[in-house]
Scaffold this motif. Structure first.
Motif, PDB file in Angstrom:
ATOM      1  N   LYS A   1       0.879  -0.850   0.059  1.00  0.00           N
ATOM      2  CA  LYS A   1      -0.196   0.003   0.195  1.00  0.00           C
ATOM      3  C   LYS A   1       0.624   0.937   0.081  1.00  0.00           C
ATOM      4  CE  LYS A   1      -0.880   0.075   4.935  1.00  0.00           C
ATOM      5  NZ  LYS A   1      -1.754   0.244   5.817  1.00  0.00           N
TER       6      LYS A   1
ATOM      7  N   PRO B   1      -2.429   7.836   3.656  1.00  0.00           N
ATOM      8  CA  PRO B   1      -1.648   6.835   2.526  1.00  0.00           C
ATOM      9  C   PRO B   1      -2.913   6.642   1.842  1.00  0.00           C
ATOM     10  CG  PRO B   1      -3.533   6.536   4.917  1.00  0.00           C
ATOM     11  CD  PRO B   1      -3.353   8.030   5.242  1.00  0.00           C
TER      12      PRO B   1
ATOM     13  N   CYS C   1      -5.814   2.475  -1.514  1.00  0.00           N
ATOM     14  CA  CYS C   1      -4.848   1.758  -0.335  1.00  0.00           C
ATOM     15  C   CYS C   1      -5.997   1.744   0.804  1.00  0.00           C
ATOM     16  CB  CYS C   1      -3.741   2.146  -0.043  1.00  0.00           C
ATOM     17  SG  CYS C   1      -2.994   2.101  -2.038  1.00  0.00           S
ATOM     18  N   ARG C   2      -6.746   2.441   1.704  1.00  0.00           N
ATOM     19  CA  ARG C   2      -7.577   2.819   2.604  1.00  0.00           C
ATOM     20  C   ARG C   2      -8.429   2.124   2.452  1.00  0.00           C
ATOM     21  NH1 ARG C   2      -7.254   7.899   3.501  1.00  0.00           N
ATOM     22  NH2 ARG C   2      -9.688   8.233   2.066  1.00  0.00           N
TER      23      ARG C   2
ATOM     24  N   GLU D   1      -7.685  -1.537   1.857  1.00  0.00           N
ATOM     25  CA  GLU D   1      -7.009  -2.598   3.647  1.00  0.00           C
ATOM     26  C   GLU D   1      -8.241  -2.521   4.093  1.00  0.00           C
ATOM     27  OE1 GLU D   1      -3.989  -2.109   6.920  1.00  0.00           O
ATOM     28  OE2 GLU D   1      -4.210   0.025   5.714  1.00  0.00           O
TER      29      GLU D   1
ATOM     30  N   ALA E   1      -0.995   1.692  -6.973  1.00  0.00           N
ATOM     31  CA  ALA E   1      -1.250   1.147  -5.174  1.00  0.00           C
ATOM     32  C   ALA E   1      -2.555   1.367  -5.355  1.00  0.00           C
ATOM     33  CB  ALA E   1       0.136   1.694  -5.164  1.00  0.00           C
ATOM     34  N   PRO E   2      -2.943   0.009  -4.740  1.00  0.00           N
ATOM     35  CA  PRO E   2      -2.211  -0.988  -3.894  1.00  0.00           C
ATOM     36  C   PRO E   2      -1.911  -2.258  -5.031  1.00  0.00           C
ATOM     37  CG  PRO E   2      -4.689  -1.161  -3.314  1.00  0.00           C
ATOM     38  CD  PRO E   2      -4.206   0.331  -4.460  1.00  0.00           C
TER      39      PRO E   2
ATOM     40  N   TYR F   1      -8.414  -5.048  -6.564  1.00  0.00           N
ATOM     41  CA  TYR F   1      -8.193  -6.180  -5.720  1.00  0.00           C
ATOM     42  C   TYR F   1      -9.120  -7.550  -5.712  1.00  0.00           C
ATOM     43  CZ  TYR F   1     -10.818  -7.377  -1.566  1.00  0.00           C
ATOM     44  OH  TYR F   1     -12.070  -7.933  -0.314  1.00  0.00           O
TER      45      TYR F   1
END
Length: 93
Positions: free
Chosen positions: A7, A15, A19-20, A23, A62-63, A80
């Protein structure tokens, strides 16, 4: 199999939003515990572990997830849902 979640931290120290979000999805779905390693790609440090992995695997987003299995070329996932479908779902009983 070894899974690395990379991330990004932005230049301002925050961040990245995506990415946040990813996650949080990992956490909500109890998938974060399936990660062997979480690495930070810090835009303020070109030599951070995550930035090095991004360069090595030619990833510009990213991520991302790095999936390593003995005797195989590492696989990189920047989406993802594709990662979940191809890697995490087969791990579920």
């Amino acid at each position: 199999m070894r899974i690395t979640f990379v991330k990004k931290v932005l230049v301002d120290g925050n961040p990245c939003a995506k990415c946040r979000d990813v996650e949080e999805k990992l956490r909500e779905n109890n998938q974060l515990e399936l990660m062997d390693q979480i690495v930070i790609a810090d835009e303020r440090d070109a030599d951070s572990a995550g930035m090095q992995l991004a360069r090595k695997h030619e990833v510009s987003r990213a991520p991302f997830f790095l999936v390593e299995e003995p005797g195989q070329v590492p696989r990189v996932y920047t989406v993802y849902f594709k990662f979940v479908k191809e890697v995490l779902r087969p791990l579920s009983p």
